[in-house]
Write an enzyme that holds these catalytic residues in place. Structure first.
Site, mmCIF file in Angstrom:
data_model
loop_
_atom_site.group_PDB
_atom_site.id
_atom_site.type_symbol
_atom_site.label_atom_id
_atom_site.label_comp_id
_atom_site.label_asym_id
_atom_site.label_seq_id
_atom_site.Cartn_x
_atom_site.Cartn_y
_atom_site.Cartn_z
ATOM 1 N N LYS A 167 0.853 -1.203 0.000
ATOM 2 C CA LYS A 167 0.000 0.000 0.000
ATOM 3 C C LYS A 167 0.880 1.240 0.000
ATOM 4 O O LYS A 167 1.974 1.227 0.563
ATOM 5 C CB LYS A 167 -0.860 0.011 1.272
ATOM 6 C CG LYS A 167 -2.060 0.918 1.193
ATOM 7 C CD LYS A 167 -3.197 0.227 0.495
ATOM 8 C CE LYS A 167 -4.418 1.097 0.355
ATOM 9 N NZ LYS A 167 -5.512 0.341 -0.281
HETATM 10 P P1 NAD Z 1 -12.687 8.015 -3.450
HETATM 11 O O1 NAD Z 1 -11.626 8.989 -3.116
HETATM 12 O O2 NAD Z 1 -13.043 7.785 -4.871
HETATM 13 O O3 NAD Z 1 -14.043 8.435 -2.686
HETATM 14 C C1 NAD Z 1 -14.078 8.625 -1.318
HETATM 15 C C2 NAD Z 1 -15.474 9.111 -0.921
HETATM 16 O O4 NAD Z 1 -15.531 9.182 0.508
HETATM 17 C C3 NAD Z 1 -15.829 10.492 -1.442
HETATM 18 O O5 NAD Z 1 -17.206 10.529 -1.769
HETATM 19 C C4 NAD Z 1 -15.561 11.392 -0.226
HETATM 20 O O6 NAD Z 1 -16.333 12.580 -0.237
HETATM 21 C C5 NAD Z 1 -16.003 10.466 0.892
HETATM 22 N N1 NAD Z 1 -15.402 10.834 2.173
HETATM 23 C C6 NAD Z 1 -14.099 11.083 2.435
HETATM 24 N N2 NAD Z 1 -13.947 11.422 3.730
HETATM 25 C C7 NAD Z 1 -15.183 11.371 4.280
HETATM 26 C C8 NAD Z 1 -15.685 11.620 5.576
HETATM 27 N N3 NAD Z 1 -14.877 12.003 6.566
HETATM 28 N N4 NAD Z 1 -17.012 11.466 5.794
HETATM 29 C C9 NAD Z 1 -17.845 11.092 4.780
HETATM 30 N N5 NAD Z 1 -17.423 10.834 3.535
HETATM 31 C C10 NAD Z 1 -16.116 10.978 3.297
HETATM 32 O O7 NAD Z 1 -12.271 6.654 -2.735
HETATM 33 P P2 NAD Z 1 -12.668 5.173 -3.148
HETATM 34 O O8 NAD Z 1 -11.657 4.686 -4.114
HETATM 35 O O9 NAD Z 1 -14.109 5.131 -3.473
HETATM 36 O O10 NAD Z 1 -12.388 4.385 -1.780
HETATM 37 C C11 NAD Z 1 -13.343 4.375 -0.719
HETATM 38 C C12 NAD Z 1 -12.970 3.271 0.271
HETATM 39 O O11 NAD Z 1 -12.969 1.999 -0.410
HETATM 40 C C13 NAD Z 1 -11.599 3.397 0.911
HETATM 41 O O12 NAD Z 1 -11.653 2.906 2.230
HETATM 42 C C14 NAD Z 1 -10.729 2.473 0.058
HETATM 43 O O13 NAD Z 1 -9.600 1.991 0.762
HETATM 44 C C15 NAD Z 1 -11.722 1.347 -0.213
HETATM 45 N N6 NAD Z 1 -11.390 0.561 -1.404
HETATM 46 C C16 NAD Z 1 -11.272 1.131 -2.628
HETATM 47 C C17 NAD Z 1 -10.997 0.349 -3.751
HETATM 48 C C18 NAD Z 1 -10.931 0.940 -5.144
HETATM 49 O O14 NAD Z 1 -10.863 0.144 -6.112
HETATM 50 N N7 NAD Z 1 -10.962 2.249 -5.324
HETATM 51 C C19 NAD Z 1 -10.796 -1.024 -3.600
HETATM 52 C C20 NAD Z 1 -10.941 -1.598 -2.325
HETATM 53 C C21 NAD Z 1 -11.242 -0.792 -1.240
#
Ligand code: NAD
Length: 433
Positions: free
Chosen positions: A114
């Protein structure tokens, strides 16, 4: 300029007690893995900390970054790049460990790693507006600064990507654009996954893959409970890559989404939110705020009575203090570690089911594996093939956990037992422990 973090901000001296640490200790006891061997599985193989002196709008801003290479027993280190204000090295370490477990559970031949880049774009924007002649809006500034940071990050760590030691992908705060920047430097489609449509080695279906997996895990749960999607309600926190695609698939299947929040605010509609309209609003404005007159906060979202609560934003949002008032019947961990260990205990005592992160959000890595192998010379997948591959991956994970769940394990325990056993066996075979 005062912006940036010091090494002391970024690295705490000892790893704090973590959810995965505690749960793995229990799992190791069940699997009779000796403590000294578990220790070698829990700890990362290597950690790279790098201060990035980034020229942004003519000023140098120092940004702390790190890459944790946790375990490569089963294949190259694999895991996303997170850019967020609260990133620290121990959080990156735990997320890398989760990747090791997730790749093992999903059966892909990859390890766990990571990246974390600690940056507060809002604070940086405010500071830049004060200190320079820049008077552009936040979104424009974020785009410029992100590109500058990624250029510096790739300049330092490009060798890890180019040699396929560590293969990055998007995570919070990062998306396809940042993956293109890496590709532009390495010129190697196998050095990075999550590349957007049209870039050499891109995989149709990759950008919606994690959300599709979350949706499919929920669908399997509904089937198991004998519930039709049209009779179910859901509430989501986070409307980025994972949250928005999960919501679109659920909406399409007839699940009524009653509330969605993000960092800016929330939208609430007991009769169901018009998800395509919300997607269009967020594409235009960059956030949920302003979508609907009826709003709600993140804490209100957690208390909302509904069938499924899907935290799809940051970690540790459901904890010992608020788990007692969670209104949902089931929590789906679309984000990594959205529920703390204390929160899990409260939810368990209240009979609230938890669909664990290393299972629920594995859709992305399942097809990242395809994207990587395709770039190495494998056959090109269509979107339908990619989504079918995710379904097969989830069916296989579910079948591997089923006998343990039948014997009374929670899904979280079962997922960890399967993953830990696989990592342990491979490390033994390779004389790594
Ligand atoms: P992203 O940056 O695309 O979106 C994040 C979202 O969370 C946004 O809508 C943002 O406004 C919201 N957010 C951030 N801080 C916040 C808070 N304090 N309160 C409420 N909302 C909040 O991120 P993503 O890629 O969608 O990832 C989201 C989660 O999923 C993370 O935990 C990430 O580790 C996990 N994840 C992502 C992937 C992937 O393929 N992108 C894969 C596995 C796990």
């Amino acid at each position: 300029m005062k912006i940036g973090n010091t090494l002391e901000d970024y690295v705490r001296s000892r790893e704090p007690e973590t959810r995965s640490g505690v749960l793995l200790e229990r799992s190791a006891k069940r699997l009779r893995i000796p403590a000294h061997e578990l220790h070698e599985i829990v700890k990362p193989f290597s950690v790279h900390i790098q201060r990035l002196p980034v020229p942004i709008l003519g000023r140098v801003v120092n940004i702390m970054s790190g890459i944790v290479l946790h375990n490569r027993a089963r294949g190259p280190y694999k895991g996303g790049i997170r850019m967020a204000p609260d990133v620290d090295l121990w959080e990156t370490t735990e997320l890398a460990r989760l990747m090791t477990l997730k790749t093992a559970l999903s059966g892909v031949e990859l390890g766990g790693g990571k990246s974390g880049i600690s940056v507060d774009f809002r604070a940086l924007h405010a500071q830049m507006r004060k200190d320079t002649r820049f008077n552009g809006g936040y979104r424009e500034f974020e785009r410029i600064a992100k590109a500058d940071i990624m250029a510096e990050f790739t300049a330092h760590f490009g060798w890890l990507f180019a040699q396929h030691v560590y293969i990055p992908a998007p995570d919070m705060g990062c998306g396809g654009n940042e993956m293109v920047q890496i590709y532009n430097v390495t010129r190697d489609p196998a050095s990075v996954t999550g590349k957007p449509d049209g870039i050499e080695g891109w995989l149709p279906g990759r950008k919606e893959a994690t959300g599709y997996g979350v949706f499919y895990a929920m669908l399997k749960h509904m089937t198991q409970q004998d519930r039709a999607p049209g009779d179910c309600t859901a509430a989501l926190q986070g409307f980025g890559n994972v949250g928005s695609h999960t919501a679109e698939f659920l909406h399409h299947e007839g699940v009524r989404i009653v509330a969605v929040t993000d960092v800016s605010g929330g939208a609430y509609a007991p009769d169901g939110i018009d998800i395509p309209a919300l997607v269009a609003h967020v594409q235009d404005k960059g956030h949920i705020k302003g979508f609907r007159k009826k709003t709600l906060t993140n804490e209100e979202l957690f208390r909302l009575p509904c069938d499924y609560l899907v935290p799809a934003a940051c970690g540790h949002v459901i904890h010992g203090k608020n788990a007692g008032t969670v209104g949902a019947k089931v929590i789906v961990e679309a984000a990594n570690m959205p529920v703390t260990f204390d929160g899990m205990k409260v939810l368990e005592s209240r009979g609230i089911d938890l669909i664990p992160d290393i299972y629920a959000n594995a859709g992305g890595v399942i097809v990242s594996d395809v994207e990587y192998r395709q770039a190495l010379g494998g056959a090109k997948f269509t979107r339908e093939m990619a989504l079918a591959h995710i379904r097969e991956g989830f069916d296989a994970m579910y079948e591997s956990m089923r006998p343990l769940v039948k014997r009374g394990r929670t899904m979280t325990e079962a997922s960890l037992d399967v993953a830990l056993r696989r990592v342990h066996q491979t490390m033994k075979l390779r004389s790594l422990i």
